[in-house]
Design an enzyme around this catalytic site. Structure first.
Site, mmCIF file in Angstrom:
data_model
loop_
_atom_site.group_PDB
_atom_site.id
_atom_site.type_symbol
_atom_site.label_atom_id
_atom_site.label_comp_id
_atom_site.label_asym_id
_atom_site.label_seq_id
_atom_site.Cartn_x
_atom_site.Cartn_y
_atom_site.Cartn_z
ATOM 1 N N ARG A 28 0.824 -1.215 0.000
ATOM 2 C CA ARG A 28 0.000 0.000 0.000
ATOM 3 C C ARG A 28 0.859 1.267 0.000
ATOM 4 O O ARG A 28 0.446 2.303 -0.509
ATOM 5 C CB ARG A 28 -0.903 -0.025 1.245
ATOM 6 C CG ARG A 28 -1.957 1.050 1.233
ATOM 7 C CD ARG A 28 -2.896 0.908 2.419
ATOM 8 N NE ARG A 28 -3.928 1.916 2.384
ATOM 9 C CZ ARG A 28 -4.439 2.503 3.471
ATOM 10 N NH1 ARG A 28 -3.995 2.164 4.667
ATOM 11 N NH2 ARG A 28 -5.368 3.420 3.354
ATOM 12 N N ASP A 65 -10.652 -9.131 1.550
ATOM 13 C CA ASP A 65 -11.322 -10.162 0.747
ATOM 14 C C ASP A 65 -11.307 -11.469 1.541
ATOM 15 O O ASP A 65 -10.823 -11.499 2.676
ATOM 16 C CB ASP A 65 -10.724 -10.303 -0.668
ATOM 17 C CG ASP A 65 -9.506 -11.212 -0.744
ATOM 18 O OD1 ASP A 65 -8.956 -11.593 0.321
ATOM 19 O OD2 ASP A 65 -9.089 -11.556 -1.866
ATOM 20 N N HIS A 77 -6.291 -5.008 -3.109
ATOM 21 C CA HIS A 77 -7.094 -5.316 -1.920
ATOM 22 C C HIS A 77 -7.384 -6.817 -1.823
ATOM 23 O O HIS A 77 -8.176 -7.232 -0.983
ATOM 24 C CB HIS A 77 -8.386 -4.496 -1.919
ATOM 25 C CG HIS A 77 -8.146 -3.014 -1.737
ATOM 26 N ND1 HIS A 77 -9.133 -2.082 -1.851
ATOM 27 C CD2 HIS A 77 -7.017 -2.323 -1.437
ATOM 28 C CE1 HIS A 77 -8.628 -0.862 -1.639
ATOM 29 N NE2 HIS A 77 -7.342 -0.978 -1.393
ATOM 30 N N VAL A 116 1.106 10.937 -4.597
ATOM 31 C CA VAL A 116 1.343 12.271 -4.060
ATOM 32 C C VAL A 116 2.676 12.800 -4.606
ATOM 33 O O VAL A 116 3.737 12.426 -4.127
ATOM 34 C CB VAL A 116 1.347 12.239 -2.516
ATOM 35 C CG1 VAL A 116 1.544 13.623 -1.951
ATOM 36 C CG2 VAL A 116 0.048 11.628 -2.007
ATOM 37 N N ASN A 118 -3.774 8.484 5.760
ATOM 38 C CA ASN A 118 -2.609 7.756 6.274
ATOM 39 C C ASN A 118 -2.603 7.562 7.788
ATOM 40 O O ASN A 118 -2.117 6.550 8.290
ATOM 41 C CB ASN A 118 -1.327 8.478 5.853
ATOM 42 C CG ASN A 118 -1.186 8.554 4.337
ATOM 43 O OD1 ASN A 118 -1.930 7.889 3.615
ATOM 44 N ND2 ASN A 118 -0.259 9.343 3.850
ATOM 45 N N HIS A 143 0.378 5.128 -1.915
ATOM 46 C CA HIS A 143 0.306 6.399 -1.192
ATOM 47 C C HIS A 143 1.544 7.262 -1.426
ATOM 48 O O HIS A 143 1.493 8.474 -1.225
ATOM 49 C CB HIS A 143 0.072 6.145 0.301
ATOM 50 C CG HIS A 143 -1.315 5.644 0.585
ATOM 51 N ND1 HIS A 143 -2.172 6.268 1.452
ATOM 52 C CD2 HIS A 143 -2.005 4.592 0.075
ATOM 53 C CE1 HIS A 143 -3.327 5.612 1.480
ATOM 54 N NE2 HIS A 143 -3.240 4.580 0.665
HETATM 55 C C1 HEM Z 1 -8.807 2.938 -5.902
HETATM 56 C C2 HEM Z 1 -8.780 3.670 -4.823
HETATM 57 C C3 HEM Z 1 -8.394 3.130 -3.466
HETATM 58 C C4 HEM Z 1 -9.014 3.434 -2.307
HETATM 59 C C5 HEM Z 1 -10.202 4.371 -2.113
HETATM 60 C C6 HEM Z 1 -8.341 2.707 -1.265
HETATM 61 C C7 HEM Z 1 -8.656 2.775 0.072
HETATM 62 C C8 HEM Z 1 -8.176 1.928 1.031
HETATM 63 C C9 HEM Z 1 -8.642 1.878 2.388
HETATM 64 C C10 HEM Z 1 -9.708 2.792 2.975
HETATM 65 C C11 HEM Z 1 -7.992 0.877 3.013
HETATM 66 C C12 HEM Z 1 -8.187 0.444 4.463
HETATM 67 C C13 HEM Z 1 -7.490 1.446 5.343
HETATM 68 C C14 HEM Z 1 -7.978 1.416 6.776
HETATM 69 O O1 HEM Z 1 -9.174 1.242 7.002
HETATM 70 O O2 HEM Z 1 -7.130 1.601 7.668
HETATM 71 C C15 HEM Z 1 -7.083 0.298 2.069
HETATM 72 C C16 HEM Z 1 -6.223 -0.738 2.333
HETATM 73 C C17 HEM Z 1 -5.287 -1.193 1.438
HETATM 74 N N1 HEM Z 1 -5.015 -0.651 0.190
HETATM 75 FE FE1 HEM Z 1 -6.184 0.628 -0.815
HETATM 76 N N2 HEM Z 1 -7.338 1.971 -1.816
HETATM 77 C C18 HEM Z 1 -7.322 2.203 -3.164
HETATM 78 C C19 HEM Z 1 -6.411 1.699 -4.052
HETATM 79 C C20 HEM Z 1 -5.300 0.968 -3.705
HETATM 80 C C21 HEM Z 1 -4.171 0.704 -4.559
HETATM 81 C C22 HEM Z 1 -4.016 1.232 -5.988
HETATM 82 C C23 HEM Z 1 -3.301 -0.064 -3.851
HETATM 83 C C24 HEM Z 1 -1.962 -0.631 -4.234
HETATM 84 C C25 HEM Z 1 -1.588 -0.871 -5.442
HETATM 85 C C26 HEM Z 1 -3.910 -0.301 -2.551
HETATM 86 C C27 HEM Z 1 -3.397 -1.121 -1.572
HETATM 87 C C28 HEM Z 1 -4.008 -1.378 -0.363
HETATM 88 C C29 HEM Z 1 -3.634 -2.454 0.525
HETATM 89 C C30 HEM Z 1 -2.609 -3.524 0.222
HETATM 90 C C31 HEM Z 1 -4.412 -2.325 1.673
HETATM 91 C C32 HEM Z 1 -4.349 -3.176 2.959
HETATM 92 C C33 HEM Z 1 -3.272 -2.587 3.835
HETATM 93 C C34 HEM Z 1 -3.039 -3.275 5.167
HETATM 94 O O3 HEM Z 1 -3.573 -4.348 5.442
HETATM 95 O O4 HEM Z 1 -2.258 -2.704 5.946
HETATM 96 N N3 HEM Z 1 -5.095 0.370 -2.500
HETATM 97 N N4 HEM Z 1 -7.210 0.970 0.863
#
Ligand code: HEM
Ligand SMILES: *[C@@H]1O[C@H](CO)[C@@H](O)[C@H](O)[C@H]1NC(C)=O
Ligand SMILES: *[C@@H]1O[C@H](CO)[C@@H](O)[C@H](O)[C@H]1NC(C)=O
Ligand SMILES: *[C@@H]1O[C@H](CO)[C@@H](O)[C@H](O)[C@H]1NC(C)=O
Ligand SMILES: *[C@@H]1O[C@H](CO)[C@@H](O)[C@H](O)[C@H]1NC(C)=O
Length: 339
Positions: free
Chosen positions: A68, A251, A199, A76, A100, A72
């Site tokens: 992730r 998932d 995700h 930016v 973040n 991020h």
């Molecule tokens: C398309 C728009 C996206 C949105 C709105 C989004 C939003 C989020 C949110 C809200 C979470 C959970 C954060 C929390 O509740 O603390 C999350 C987790 C995550 N996101 Fe996204 N995300 C997006 C795209 C991406 C992309 C492009 C990547 C990487 C290529 C990514 C990788 C991840 C990963 C791997 C997690 C899990 C992280 C963990 O378990 O620590 N996301 N994302």
């Protein structure tokens, strides 16, 4: 109003701020190529992969958390390691931005790789590149595709919480909004859906979904695009006034990088609104979700392309190879240490 969706207006402002700082260059400004460190620090990619492997042995979720970081960082002001800078007396960094704070994690995995790299070949490998390598390794070590990454990035001299708040999408975002946001960074509808497939691993907080469980779009009702039994499960995990920091899996197979995420979306079992909307909110993204749900190879190959394209994001700005990913080299902190 938690967490806000960046408006078109804000994106225009971001455009202006990018113009002031330098041009938003969608193609690489610093030339990037595969095998960049082969001649100058041949162990670099191996060291990062082994660091990622050790981190996953300690905590399987660190794969998701590290991957992730690429999203991020790159969204930016380009992939410049700006995300990793701690706040300083003269700068508020990105770690405390809306998307973040209390959410991004595993920064210490990048620190661990950096420390080892500085011992082996000091001043050679950028923190920005460590993020890119470690993200790739996280995917590969989770059962996903493996690929050669382009390297050669420089680390930024500053970071911007404001820039992060302006561009990072909210979990409330709908498909139309996300399509437009990605398009501004020269990323296609296919890139959006494939990259959202990240995700397939990791966890999200109740904080990120309570609005859709109890008050979708201010209706006072749950999101209608949810499998009823899945919604009941999430209601139990995330009661109305419960602890927003409780986490649920993104998932059904959260430590395996696979196409389960897309199967879940088709069954209307997406965790975030920004996930489910890709199937339920727009025919352009729905078509891609359906395809990936039955064709994991297509997902893997588009995901790799998307990661490489996202990794190409750069702006024209001065850079350096940071010694410590959390601070710029000539910061007061370093000067004090040097005395
Ligand atoms: C398309 C728009 C996206 C949105 C709105 C989004 C939003 C989020 C949110 C809200 C979470 C959970 C954060 C929390 O509740 O603390 C999350 C987790 C995550 N996101 Fe996204 N995300 C997006 C795209 C991406 C992309 C492009 C990547 C990487 C290529 C990514 C990788 C991840 C990963 C791997 C997690 C899990 C992280 C963990 O378990 O620590 N996301 N994302
Ligand atoms: C946008 O991406 C396409 C496909 O990767 C590339 O051919 C094109 O040059 C890019 N446009 C800009 C402005 O960078
Ligand atoms: C999507 O979100 C944007 C920004 O919040 C909003 O203006 C728009 O009306 C929404 N579109 C749909 C189809 O819900
Ligand atoms: C639901 O959201 C709307 C709009 O944001 C707000 O006015 C309303 O008070 C919320 N309802 C509840 C029960 O939180
Ligand atoms: C989550 O925990 C942090 C401290 O660990 C706290 O500051 C924050 O308010 C909590 N967030 C939510 C949504 O409960």
């Amino acid at each position: 109003m938690p967490p806000s969706i960046p408006s078109t207006f804000m994106l225009i402002l971001l455009g202006f701020s990018l113009l002031r700082r330098g041009s938003l260059a969608l193609a690489a400004v610093t030339p990037l190529w595969r095998g960049f460190y082969a001649g100058i620090c041949p162990e670099a990619e191996h060291i990062v992969r082994e660091t990622m492997r050790r981190a996953m042995d300690r905590e399987p979720r660190s794969a998701a958390s590290v991957m992730r970081l690429q999203f991020h960082d790159c969204f930016v002001n380009g992939c410049d390691g700006s995300l990793l800078l701690d706040d300083s007396p003269t700068m508020i960094g990105e770690k405390l931005s809306l998307s973040n704070i209390n959410s991004l994690r595993s920064y210490e995995v990048i620190d661990e790789a950096k420390e080892e790299l500085e011992n082996v070949c000091p001043g050679i490998v950028s923190c920005a590149d460590i993020i890119i390598m470690a993200s790739r390794d996280a995917v590969a070590l989770s059962g996903g595709p493996d690929w050669e990454v382009k390297l050669g990035r420089k680390d930024s001299l500053s970071a911007s919480q404001e820039a992060s708040d302006k561009i990072m999408p909210s979990p409330r975002a709908n498909a139309t909004f996300l399509i437009n946001l990605f398009r501004q960074l020269n990323l296609s509808v296919t890139d959006l859906v494939a990259l959202s497939g990240s995700h397939s691993i990791g966890m999200g907080r109740c904080f990120s979904i309570v609005f859709r469980l109890y008050n979708q779009s201010g209706t006072g009702l749950p999101d209608p695009h949810m499998d009823p039994s899945f919604r009941l499960k999430l209601d139990r995990l995330c009661p109305v006034s419960g602890d927003g920091n409780v986490t649920g899996q993104l998932d059904a197979t959260p430590i395996r990088f696979d196409n389960q995420y897309f199967k879940d979306l088709v069954m209307r079992r997406g965790f975030l609104n920004s996930d489910q909307t890709l199937y339920s909110g727009d025919p352009r993204t729905m078509e891609v979700v359906k395809r990936y749900s039955v064709d994991q190879e297509a997902f893997f190959s588009d995901f790799v392309e998307g990661m490489v394209r996202m990794g190409d994001l750069q702006i024209d700005q001065p850079g350096e190879i940071r010694r410590n990913c959390r601070v710029v080299n000539n910061s007061p902190r370093h000067t004090r240490l040097a005395i």
